[in-house]
Structures are given as structure tokens and as C-alpha cells.
Design an enzyme around this catalytic site. Structure first.
Site, PDB file in Angstrom:
ATOM      1  CB  CYS A   1      -4.669   3.697  -5.739  1.00 41.14           C
ATOM      2  SG  CYS A   1      -3.959   2.043  -5.609  1.00 41.14           S
TER       3      CYS A   1
ATOM      4  CG  HIS B   1      -1.631  -2.122  -9.599  1.00 36.88           C
ATOM      5  ND1 HIS B   1      -2.506  -1.201  -9.088  1.00 36.88           N
ATOM      6  CD2 HIS B   1      -0.771  -2.429  -8.583  1.00 36.88           C
ATOM      7  CE1 HIS B   1      -2.192  -0.938  -7.829  1.00 36.88           C
ATOM      8  NE2 HIS B   1      -1.144  -1.674  -7.489  1.00 36.88           N
TER       9      HIS B   1
ATOM     10  CB  CYS C   1      -0.919   0.003   1.225  1.00 38.02           C
ATOM     11  SG  CYS C   1      -1.947   1.485   1.347  1.00 38.02           S
TER      12      CYS C   1
ATOM     13  N   GLY D   1      -1.213   2.145  -7.314  1.00 37.79           N
ATOM     14  CA  GLY D   1      -1.904   2.322  -8.596  1.00 37.79           C
ATOM     15  C   GLY D   1      -1.255   3.412  -9.432  1.00 37.79           C
TER      16      GLY D   1
ATOM     17  CD  GLU E   1      -6.887   1.397  -3.167  1.00 38.88           C
ATOM     18  OE1 GLU E   1      -6.677   0.486  -2.331  1.00 38.88           O
ATOM     19  OE2 GLU E   1      -6.527   2.583  -3.003  1.00 38.88           O
TER      20      GLU E   1
HETATM   21  N1  API Z   1      -6.197  -2.186  -2.498  1.00 44.21           N
HETATM   22  C1  API Z   1      -4.787  -2.547  -2.618  1.00 44.21           C
HETATM   23  C2  API Z   1      -4.040  -2.258  -1.291  1.00 44.21           C
HETATM   24  C3  API Z   1      -3.951  -0.769  -1.001  1.00 44.21           C
HETATM   25  C4  API Z   1      -3.308  -0.025  -2.137  1.00 44.21           C
HETATM   26  C5  API Z   1      -3.491   1.486  -2.136  1.00 44.21           C
HETATM   27  N2  API Z   1      -4.288   2.030  -1.079  1.00 44.21           N
HETATM   28  C6  API Z   1      -2.146   2.188  -2.252  1.00 44.21           C
HETATM   29  O1  API Z   1      -2.016   3.329  -1.806  1.00 44.21           O
HETATM   30  O2  API Z   1      -1.226   1.571  -2.871  1.00 44.21           O
HETATM   31  C7  API Z   1      -4.663  -4.037  -2.938  1.00 44.21           C
HETATM   32  O3  API Z   1      -5.582  -4.792  -2.591  1.00 44.21           O
HETATM   33  O4  API Z   1      -3.641  -4.424  -3.523  1.00 44.21           O
END
Ligand code: API
Length: 302
Positions: free
Chosen positions: A230, A172, A75, A233, A221
Site C-alpha cells: 500500500c 490511515h 492511491c 500506507g 486496505e
Molecule cells: N485502499 C485505499 C486506496 C488505495 C491505496 C493503496 N492501494 C495505495 O497504494 O496507496 C483507500 O481506500 O484509501
């Protein structure tokens, strides 16, 4: 169980941060989900746990749970808040710390202007490690000055969507759109997130290229729905854009919650810079819920 927490946000991606350096709280999936719930609990996109690391050369373990309670590998916005949390609580005097997540080792450091820069590690292009099942798909060759790369025409509700697929430790799938504000993020995002070709689900990015050093991005997400930003992301989208020959090595990513600056070139780690803010500190009684006792604890997102 009464617990102390810190509410934080990085570009509007918000977190409950738990200091587990003196011992683990032993929360279960349903309790993480309860904490993240915007009606029954504190409310957050992810729950971040700060733990000590026994590994030499590693300062902390960083454990991440999505709002749906599932533990995940990485994250990015959370990594900046992690560094801010560690610094502000005096848990480390180091200008930059090495942090172990399920997805690898990252290295955040607080910059002079108060933002945080994180070495997010190198992107992963091996489809097996994303993971992504390309069986039976004919890729679209995107050869350009940066060398060949492939995107994948994945059928979403019978319509082929051209996805760039990669990992930042977490999976991703990025697509180029003409206008992020008109993109079908809330309709198509969940369909991509849960698509059978992504055995561990996936974060679905929608990127509008504004200039070679500027993009707009929305992300549905995995395990949290559309967030205001994100971090991983943004990293994945810029890496995909560079590989597709659309972007230069340093890009400002405009998300609905703020601007992240991403830097990358082939063979290098991805550097992400952005804000990290403490919103408030609190205490809360976490109920003894479990998946068995509360299967219907609906993850209610506004
Ligand atoms: N939902 C993402 C985790 C949090 C990623 C996001 N909040 C960031 O800032 O990278 C996943 O399941 O891989």
C-alpha cells in the site's frame, strides 16, 4: 459494453487501468466492483481511470475506485502505474506530470532506473480532516526530539490498540508491532477499517521497525482487504515512525510485494519511490450490472 484495459502492478498492488482521455466510460459502482472481482471480472485491488484535466497547470485527473466500487482520494502504488501508463502510451512527453486526485495534487516522475518517484504531497495531521473522532479518548503523548505527537488508544473488540492517525489524502491508522508476520492483520484489520471512530473508514497499517532506515509493513486496505503493498500506507507509516522518533528521514519499506523507499521531514511533502509494471493489455465485455440488479455481487477476494 466492451472496454479496453491495461493490467498493472506496483509492488504487487494490482490495478485495472482505463484510458478515459477520449471520453468517460460511464461505469457504475457495481461495474467497478465487477471489474475488480478476481472471479467474475479481471481482478484488481483498485480500478484507475486516466482522464484529461481542464485545470491550468494540471496534466491529468486520476480517478481511483477500490475493489468494493467506492471512489477514494488517493492511491500511491497506483500513482506510479499511472505515470508508467501515461508515458508508455505517449499521453505526455513531460518527465514529470501534475495529477489531480480527490485527495490533492501529486507529481509522479519516471526515474533513470525505471522506477517511479511520486511527490505525494504533505501528510495531514488534523484529525478532523482524516477524519477521526477522538471524542472521549485520552491521547498518549509521544514527545521526543521531533516534537510532541499523540497516538490514540482506540478500543478494538474491547482491547486498546495504540494508533497513529493521519491522512495522505486518504485515511490511515498505523500501529507498531513486534512481528508483522504474526500480526493479526486479517482479524483486526477489518475491525479497525470499519471502526466507528473513522466515519469514512480507514486503512489499517501494521509496522515492524527493523532499523531506523528499514521497516516491514502490512496493510489491511479500506475497501480492498490486505494487499501485497500500500503506497499511501507506506507513506503514512514512515511519517508516523519519524514523528514517534523511531525512524530517520529516508526509509526502505519492505512489503510482501516489494520494497518502497519513502523520504520525509517535517514541513516537506512525502516522496515515494518504487516499481510500476505493465502486466498485460486486454478487452472485456462489462455487463450491465447495477447495485439494484446485482446486490449480491460478492467482492470475492482470494
Ligand atoms: N485502499 C485505499 C486506496 C488505495 C491505496 C493503496 N492501494 C495505495 O497504494 O496507496 C483507500 O481506500 O484509501
Amino acid at each position: 459494453m466492451r472496454i479496453r484495459f491495461t493490467k498493472m502492478q506496483g509492488a504487487g498492488n494490482d490495478f485495472v487501468v482505463l484510458d478515459e482521455t477520449q471520453g468517460q466510460l460511464g461505469l457504475n459502482t457495481a461495474q467497478y466492483r465487477w471489474l475488480a472481482d478476481r472471479h467474475f471480472g479481471v481482478g484488481a485491488d483498485q480500478i484507475l481511470s486516466v482522464r484529461p484535466s481542464p485545470a491550468p497547470g494540471i496534466d491529468f485527473e486520476y480517478v481511483i475506485h477500490n475493489a468494493d466500487g467506492a471512489e477514494v482520494e488517493q492511491c500511491g502504488n497506483g500513482a506510479r502505474c499511472f505515470a508508467r501508463f501515461v508515458h508508455d502510451r505517449g499521453l505526455s512527453e513531460k518527465p514529470s506530470i501534475r495529477v489531480q486526485t480527490l485527495g490533492g495534487v501529486i507529481e509522479p516522475r519516471i526515474t533513470l532506473d525505471g522506477r517511479v518517484t511520486v511527490d505525494m504531497g504533505a501528510p495531514i495531521f488534523d484529525l478532523v480532516r482524516v477524519p477521526f473522532d477522538a471524542e472521549g479518548l485520552t491521547p498518549l503523548d509521544q514527545g521526543n526530539a521531533h516534537g510532541a505527537w499523540q497516538t490514540w488508544p482506540v478500543s478494538v473488540d474491547g482491547v486498546p490498540v495504540n494508533l497513529a492517525v493521519l491522512s495522505m489524502g486518504n485515511p490511515h491508522a498505523v500501529q507498531i508491532v513486534a512481528d508483522v508476520d504474526a500480526a493479526p492483520v486479517r482479524e483486526q484489520g477489518p475491525r479497525i477499517e470499519q471502526h466507528a471512530r473513522f466515519p469514512r473508514r480507514v486503512n489499517a497499517g501494521f509496522m515492524q521497525v527493523v532499523a531506523r532506515d528499514r521497516v516491514k509493513l502490512r496493510v489491511w486496505e479500506r475497501g480492498a482487504g490486505e494487499t501485497l503493498a500500500c503506497g499511501t500506507g507506506a507513506c503514512a507509516a514512515v511519517v508516523a515512525g519519524i514523528r514517534l522518533g523511531l525512524l530517520e528521514a529516508r526509509v526502505d519499506v519492505h512489503t510482501r510485494g516489494g520494497v518502497l523507499t519513502i523520504e520525509w521531514s517535517e514541513g516537506r511533502p512525502v516522496l515515494m519511490t518504487g516499481p510500476a509494471t505493465t502486466v498485460f493489455h486486454g478487452e472485456i465485455d462489462v455487463p450491465e450490472v447495477s447495485d439494484a440488479s446485482h446486490p449480491d455481487l460478492v467482492h470475492s477476494r482470494a
